[in-house]
Design an enzyme around this catalytic site. Structure first.
Site, PDB file in Angstrom:
ATOM      1  N   GLU A  68      13.971  47.956  12.446  1.00 28.46           N
ATOM      2  CA  GLU A  68      15.091  48.712  11.853  1.00 28.46           C
ATOM      3  C   GLU A  68      14.786  50.195  11.622  1.00 28.46           C
ATOM      4  O   GLU A  68      15.458  50.848  10.826  1.00 28.46           O
ATOM      5  CB  GLU A  68      15.559  48.063  10.545  1.00 28.46           C
ATOM      6  N   ASP A  81      13.741  49.556   5.898  1.00 31.97           N
ATOM      7  CA  ASP A  81      14.532  49.786   4.684  1.00 31.97           C
ATOM      8  C   ASP A  81      13.957  49.067   3.465  1.00 31.97           C
ATOM      9  O   ASP A  81      14.516  49.154   2.365  1.00 31.97           O
ATOM     10  CB  ASP A  81      16.010  49.452   4.896  1.00 31.97           C
ATOM     11  N   ASP A 111      10.757  45.469   7.573  1.00 33.21           N
ATOM     12  CA  ASP A 111      11.967  46.242   7.825  1.00 33.21           C
ATOM     13  C   ASP A 111      11.776  47.596   7.146  1.00 33.21           C
ATOM     14  O   ASP A 111      11.440  47.658   5.959  1.00 33.21           O
ATOM     15  CB  ASP A 111      13.171  45.512   7.231  1.00 33.21           C
ATOM     16  N   ASP A 144      18.782  38.758   4.606  1.00 33.12           N
ATOM     17  CA  ASP A 144      18.997  38.359   6.009  1.00 33.12           C
ATOM     18  C   ASP A 144      19.127  36.852   6.179  1.00 33.12           C
ATOM     19  O   ASP A 144      18.618  36.268   7.144  1.00 33.12           O
ATOM     20  CB  ASP A 144      17.867  38.889   6.898  1.00 33.12           C
ATOM     21  N   ASP A 179      11.689  43.666   2.983  1.00 35.14           N
ATOM     22  CA  ASP A 179      13.040  44.061   3.365  1.00 35.14           C
ATOM     23  C   ASP A 179      13.856  44.359   2.120  1.00 35.14           C
ATOM     24  O   ASP A 179      13.606  43.782   1.051  1.00 35.14           O
ATOM     25  CB  ASP A 179      13.681  42.905   4.147  1.00 35.14           C
ATOM     26  N   HIS A 192      17.009  43.598   2.328  1.00 32.69           N
ATOM     27  CA  HIS A 192      18.048  42.581   2.516  1.00 32.69           C
ATOM     28  C   HIS A 192      17.421  41.209   2.741  1.00 32.69           C
ATOM     29  O   HIS A 192      16.347  41.095   3.338  1.00 32.69           O
ATOM     30  CB  HIS A 192      18.925  42.938   3.720  1.00 32.69           C
ATOM     31  N   HIS A 200      21.704  40.667  12.736  1.00 30.96           N
ATOM     32  CA  HIS A 200      20.492  41.125  12.037  1.00 30.96           C
ATOM     33  C   HIS A 200      20.525  40.734  10.557  1.00 30.96           C
ATOM     34  O   HIS A 200      19.520  40.874   9.863  1.00 30.96           O
ATOM     35  CB  HIS A 200      20.261  42.629  12.220  1.00 30.96           C
ATOM     36  N   HIS A 251      16.604  43.794  13.178  1.00 31.25           N
ATOM     37  CA  HIS A 251      15.845  42.667  12.639  1.00 31.25           C
ATOM     38  C   HIS A 251      16.270  41.315  13.185  1.00 31.25           C
ATOM     39  O   HIS A 251      15.610  40.310  12.914  1.00 31.25           O
ATOM     40  CB  HIS A 251      15.941  42.676  11.111  1.00 31.25           C
TER      41      HIS A 251
END
Length: 305
Positions: A274, A231, A229, A129, A125, A127, A142, A98
């Site tokens: 990702e 995830d 992303d 980030d 996402d 996360h 990332h 990412h």
């Protein structure tokens, strides 16, 4: 006239500590991304993979891992995505980790300034980030793209385009599905003023209300960029990611999310990031991602007004 799509591969994991995202573009090809999009009447060109330096697997230096390599990859992404938009085409960046969103979103922000459009970034996402080299626990870039896009990062990444910062209004970034945020990163998010719809928000309000809030305020002059992303999804649905976090959106919640994005008619560019085939099972995650991308481009159970 058919909408023209560019598939741009960026096979690197230099921004991550867990290897494997470099194989993401090929996994999406194997899962039939181009054919899936063509089924919806789109004109799709596979623009092949960008070139960049290998992953040196070095420890962090002054809070960054692989800064030089990350910069080189993001320059290549920036140029390719901006060229695609200049050609009136829809760029889909196939990552890769990412960190590459720095280049893609900076390019889209540059395009929006040139076109007089308003940029909205939907960041899907697990996360946030939004780390910086000062607060990062790992040095992995990332985990820093949001901060860099808002101007907090090295000049080589924050000044890829003509304007600084790339996203002058952090409120233009709306994050959905967040459920893993580092301690100091929480303060960073609050200071930046980014709109975060975390999993508690989704649990309390449902995905429909969440997406209505995340997509609010857009007009006919809005360019919507989605940075997805893998995830974002619960790992039961999408195990093939480098940093899975339990408790993410279900398959059906993710489909609703994509369908509501499609309903806006404002989607103009997309990151698919990702995906890690080394951690997947029979390319399951890539196939789910392709299915979700179809929904972004109008696949639905029924014809809807």
């Amino acid at each position: 006239m058919k909408q023209a799509i560019d598939l741009i591969g960026a096979p690197t994991d230099v921004g991550a500590s867990i290897r494997g995202a470099s194989m993401g573009p090929e996994a999406l090809r194997v899962a039939g991304l181009q054919t899936a999009l063509e089924r919806h009447g789109l004109q799709v060109t596979d623009a092949a993979n960008l070139s960049g330096p290998p992953n040196p697997s070095h420890p962090p230096q002054q809070g960054f891992r692989h800064l030089d390599e990350v910069v080189q990859w993001n320059r290549a992404v920036y140029e390719a995505v901006l060229a695609s938009r200049h050609g009136n085409r829809f760029p889909i960046l196939m990552g890769g980790d990412h960190c590459l969103a720095i280049g893609s979103i900076t390019a889209i922000a540059q395009h929006c300034r040139e076109a007089g459009a308003d940029l909205v970034v939907l960041w899907l996402d697990a996360h946030a980030d939004a780390n910086t080299h000062v607060i990062t626990p790992s040095g992995n870039i990332h985990g820093m793209p949001v901060a860099c896009l808002c101007g907090d990062g090295p000049d080589a990444l924050t000044r890829l385009g003509d304007a600084y910062p790339a996203v002058p209004d952090p409120g233009a970034i709306r994050q959905v599905g967040i459920r893993s945020v580092d301690a100091e990163e929480k303060r960073q998010l609050r200071e930046l003023g980014i709109k975060v719809f975390d999993m508690r928000y989704i649990d309390e309000n449902g995905m429909r209300f969440t997406m209505e809030a995340a997509l609010s305020g857009m007009t006919q002059n809005t360019h919507l960029h989605v940075s997805f992303d893998a995830d974002f999804l619960d790992p039961v649905v999408a195990p093939g990611v480098g940093t899975p976090v339990l408790g993410g959106p279900t398959y059906r919640e993710a489909q609703l999310c994509m369908e509501m994005i499609a309903d806006t008619g404002r989607l103009g560019s997309l990151d698919l990031m990702e995906l890690n085939p080394a951690r997947d099972m029979r390319n399951q995650t890539a196939e789910v991602v392709v299915d979700l991308v179809e929904s972004l481009f109008g696949k639905s159970t029924l014809i809807r007004a």
